[in-house]
Design an enzyme around this catalytic site. Structure first.
Site, PDB file in Angstrom:
ATOM      1  N   ASN A  89      -0.064  -1.038   9.901  1.00  0.00           N
ATOM      2  CA  ASN A  89      -0.088   0.267   9.249  1.00  0.00           C
ATOM      3  C   ASN A  89      -1.281   1.010   9.838  1.00  0.00           C
ATOM      4  O   ASN A  89      -2.419   0.743   9.486  1.00  0.00           O
ATOM      5  CB  ASN A  89      -0.237   0.070   7.739  1.00  0.00           C
ATOM      6  CG  ASN A  89      -0.204   1.380   6.977  1.00  0.00           C
ATOM      7  OD1 ASN A  89      -0.199   2.458   7.579  1.00  0.00           O
ATOM      8  ND2 ASN A  89      -0.199   1.292   5.656  1.00  0.00           N
TER       9      ASN A  89
ATOM     10  N   ARG B  54       4.679   0.529  10.100  1.00  0.00           N
ATOM     11  CA  ARG B  54       4.960   1.497   9.048  1.00  0.00           C
ATOM     12  C   ARG B  54       4.879   2.896   9.653  1.00  0.00           C
ATOM     13  O   ARG B  54       3.874   3.256  10.284  1.00  0.00           O
ATOM     14  CB  ARG B  54       3.912   1.377   7.940  1.00  0.00           C
ATOM     15  CG  ARG B  54       4.164   2.387   6.867  1.00  0.00           C
ATOM     16  CD  ARG B  54       3.120   2.381   5.795  1.00  0.00           C
ATOM     17  NE  ARG B  54       3.514   3.329   4.765  1.00  0.00           N
ATOM     18  CZ  ARG B  54       2.670   3.870   3.901  1.00  0.00           C
ATOM     19  NH1 ARG B  54       1.407   3.517   3.927  1.00  0.00           N
ATOM     20  NH2 ARG B  54       3.100   4.720   3.007  1.00  0.00           N
TER      21      ARG B  54
ATOM     22  N   HIS C 283       7.064   6.532   0.200  1.00  0.00           N
ATOM     23  CA  HIS C 283       6.982   5.235  -0.488  1.00  0.00           C
ATOM     24  C   HIS C 283       8.338   4.546  -0.537  1.00  0.00           C
ATOM     25  O   HIS C 283       8.581   3.695  -1.387  1.00  0.00           O
ATOM     26  CB  HIS C 283       6.529   5.385  -1.960  1.00  0.00           C
ATOM     27  CG  HIS C 283       5.108   5.788  -2.161  1.00  0.00           C
ATOM     28  ND1 HIS C 283       4.702   6.521  -3.259  1.00  0.00           N
ATOM     29  CD2 HIS C 283       4.001   5.547  -1.442  1.00  0.00           C
ATOM     30  CE1 HIS C 283       3.406   6.731  -3.185  1.00  0.00           C
ATOM     31  NE2 HIS C 283       2.947   6.147  -2.090  1.00  0.00           N
TER      32      HIS C 283
ATOM     33  N   ARG D  32      -4.134  14.249  -5.835  1.00  0.00           N
ATOM     34  CA  ARG D  32      -3.161  15.309  -5.520  1.00  0.00           C
ATOM     35  C   ARG D  32      -2.580  15.924  -6.783  1.00  0.00           C
ATOM     36  O   ARG D  32      -2.349  15.220  -7.771  1.00  0.00           O
ATOM     37  CB  ARG D  32      -1.996  14.761  -4.691  1.00  0.00           C
ATOM     38  CG  ARG D  32      -2.405  14.201  -3.360  1.00  0.00           C
ATOM     39  CD  ARG D  32      -1.189  13.701  -2.577  1.00  0.00           C
ATOM     40  NE  ARG D  32      -1.608  12.680  -1.645  1.00  0.00           N
ATOM     41  CZ  ARG D  32      -0.926  11.563  -1.390  1.00  0.00           C
ATOM     42  NH1 ARG D  32       0.233  11.343  -1.979  1.00  0.00           N
ATOM     43  NH2 ARG D  32      -1.405  10.688  -0.545  1.00  0.00           N
TER      44      ARG D  32
ATOM     45  N   GLU E 164       4.839  -4.068   0.291  1.00  0.00           N
ATOM     46  CA  GLU E 164       5.401  -3.275   1.381  1.00  0.00           C
ATOM     47  C   GLU E 164       5.350  -4.029   2.702  1.00  0.00           C
ATOM     48  O   GLU E 164       6.253  -3.905   3.533  1.00  0.00           O
ATOM     49  CB  GLU E 164       4.654  -1.940   1.487  1.00  0.00           C
ATOM     50  CG  GLU E 164       5.049  -1.002   0.354  1.00  0.00           C
ATOM     51  CD  GLU E 164       4.110   0.172   0.160  1.00  0.00           C
ATOM     52  OE1 GLU E 164       2.994  -0.057  -0.352  1.00  0.00           O
ATOM     53  OE2 GLU E 164       4.472   1.296   0.517  1.00  0.00           O
TER      54      GLU E 164
END
Ligand code: ADP
Length: 394
Positions: free
Chosen positions: A7, A88, A176, A235, A378
């Site tokens: 990643n 990823r 996601h 956010r 993940e």
């Protein structure tokens, strides 16, 4: 057989060597502050964490250093049976609906998609380019957006002028997705049913919710970018787009300033001053009204999405909580579910307050909806998807 999962971020590379069959992470590491005077590297193997400070000018030097660590600290990659690298990739646009073998063409499409994910795709691509140079095994891209390619047009298309939207690729791509797919599959396995109407709440620093029917995503809260939807660590999530016009016209702020405000200085942090939920609960407990209000806003948004997705799906069988907050914050879970009590949801407070890495059902036998806590993984999902692609090459 093992898969190296990478990643690659703007100044970091996270990696795991995963045994896709057993699910074990054989080695785990992180290179941080790439390009700064002193980069930091952590590499854990056999339960021992090795830490280094080293000047690493770019992702190539970073990855080369990591590969040397695999030689010197272990495990030796060829002895560990590495058969693929899984990357990823945040944005796959409309091009990719599953894991994809990285060829020159695929690499170029990921590059072309950069305007849709300017913060993510370029560093993802840097990781891909250096890893393809250094590791002579199949490289597979696993896209955060792929699981949401099944979204019906009514959920994916904004009510924005059709010509403008199509010209600039403006639509809901979601994010996601690897986690939502992994967790919804686990929920189906756990219940022994694949005909489920599910809501998955991925609540980490970034947070998103998806509606999944019979294993396919039908709606999700993140949109063109990961800014839309739930209240997140820093956010805003959903906000009237006219706030942007207002801050520009009345507040004299530039687009870059508003982008920074919405992405980095808002959400729970912008409301409470902290974005780690443990700190926010502690502040609320000691009487900080802004912290309590931040929690109320966070929970209100979650309840609103659950209600709307249950309506969109025409029913609801399972709600699953996952990621840092979803897996660990029993208070958030309890407050969300308490507000759903009028719809017949009941939880077992004792199971809800349990800790651990195991899948658990926190609803009671009587509850109208099954509520699960499922740890996401993940890296394992990426490793397994990479293996699926490798299997097709044989
Ligand atoms: P990401 O991968 O998006 O960076 P994670 O899924 O790791 O995020 O979640 C990180 C967040 O999880 C932290 O910011 C914190 O708010 C929350 N978190 C972690 N542990 C706990 C805990 N024990 N109680 C409450 N919140 C927690």
């Amino acid at each position: 057989m093992t898969v190296l999962v990478i990643n690659s971020g703007s100044s970091s590379i996270k990696y795991q060597l995963v045994d896709p069959e057993s699910g074990d992470a054989i080695a785990v590491g992180l290179v941080e502050q790439i390009g700064e005077v002193s980069s930091r590297v952590k590499h854990t193997y056999n339960g021992v964490k090795h830490e280094f400070e080293q000047s690493l000018a770019d992702h190539g030097e970073g990855l080369r250093f990591v590969l040397e660590l695999f030689e010197s600290v272990g495990p030796n990659l060829s002895e560990a049976g590495i058969v693929a690298v899984g990357h990823r990739v945040v944005q796959g646009g409309k091009h990719f609906d599953g894991p994809t073998l990285i060829t020159e063409d695929v690499r170029n499409v990921i590059e072309e998609l950069a305007p849709l994910a300017p913060l993510h795709n370029p560093p993802n691509l840097r990781g891909i380019d250096v890893a393809r140079d250094l590791l002579d095994v199949p490289h597979v891209a696993v896209f955060d957006t792929a699981f949401f390619q099944t979204l019906p047009e009514e959920a994916a298309r904004y009510a924005l002028n059709r010509e403008v939207a199509d010209l600039y690729g403006v639509r809901r791509y979601g994010a996601h997705g690897t986690s939502h797919q992994y967790v919804s599959q686990k929920a189906a396995e756990w219940t022994g049913r694949d005909d489920l109407k599910q809501i998955v709440l991925h609540l980490g620093n970034g947070a998103s919710v998806s509606a999944v029917v019979n294993g396919e995503a039908v709606d999700t809260s993140m949109g063109l970018t990961p800014l839309e939807g739930l209240v997140m660590g820093t956010r805003t999530g959903d906000i009237d787009p006219a706030v942007i016009f207002h801050l520009s016209r009345v507040g004299g702020m530039s687009i870059d300033e508003i982008d920074d405000l919405f992405n980095k200085k808002s959400g729970v942090k912008g409301l409470a001053g902290e974005n780690d939920m443990r700190a926010v609960w502690a502040m609320a407990d000691s009487g900080d009204e802004n912290a309590r209000e931040a929690l109320d806003i966070y929970i209100h948004r979650l309840v609103k999405y659950i209600g709307s997705y249950a309506a969109v799906m025409g029913g609801l069988d399972v709600i699953t909580f996952t990621a840092g907050i979803g897996e660990n914050d029993d208070l958030v879970r309890a407050e969300v579910l308490e507000r759903l009590a009028p719809f017949g949801l009941t939880i077992d407070p004792e199971v809800n307050s349990e800790r651990g890495d195991h899948i658990r059902r926190i609803s009671t036998d009587e509850s109208s909806v099954t509520v699960l806590v499922i740890p996401t993984n993940e890296e394992l999902a990426i490793a397994r998807q990479a293996m699926d692609v490798v299997a097709t090459l044989a």
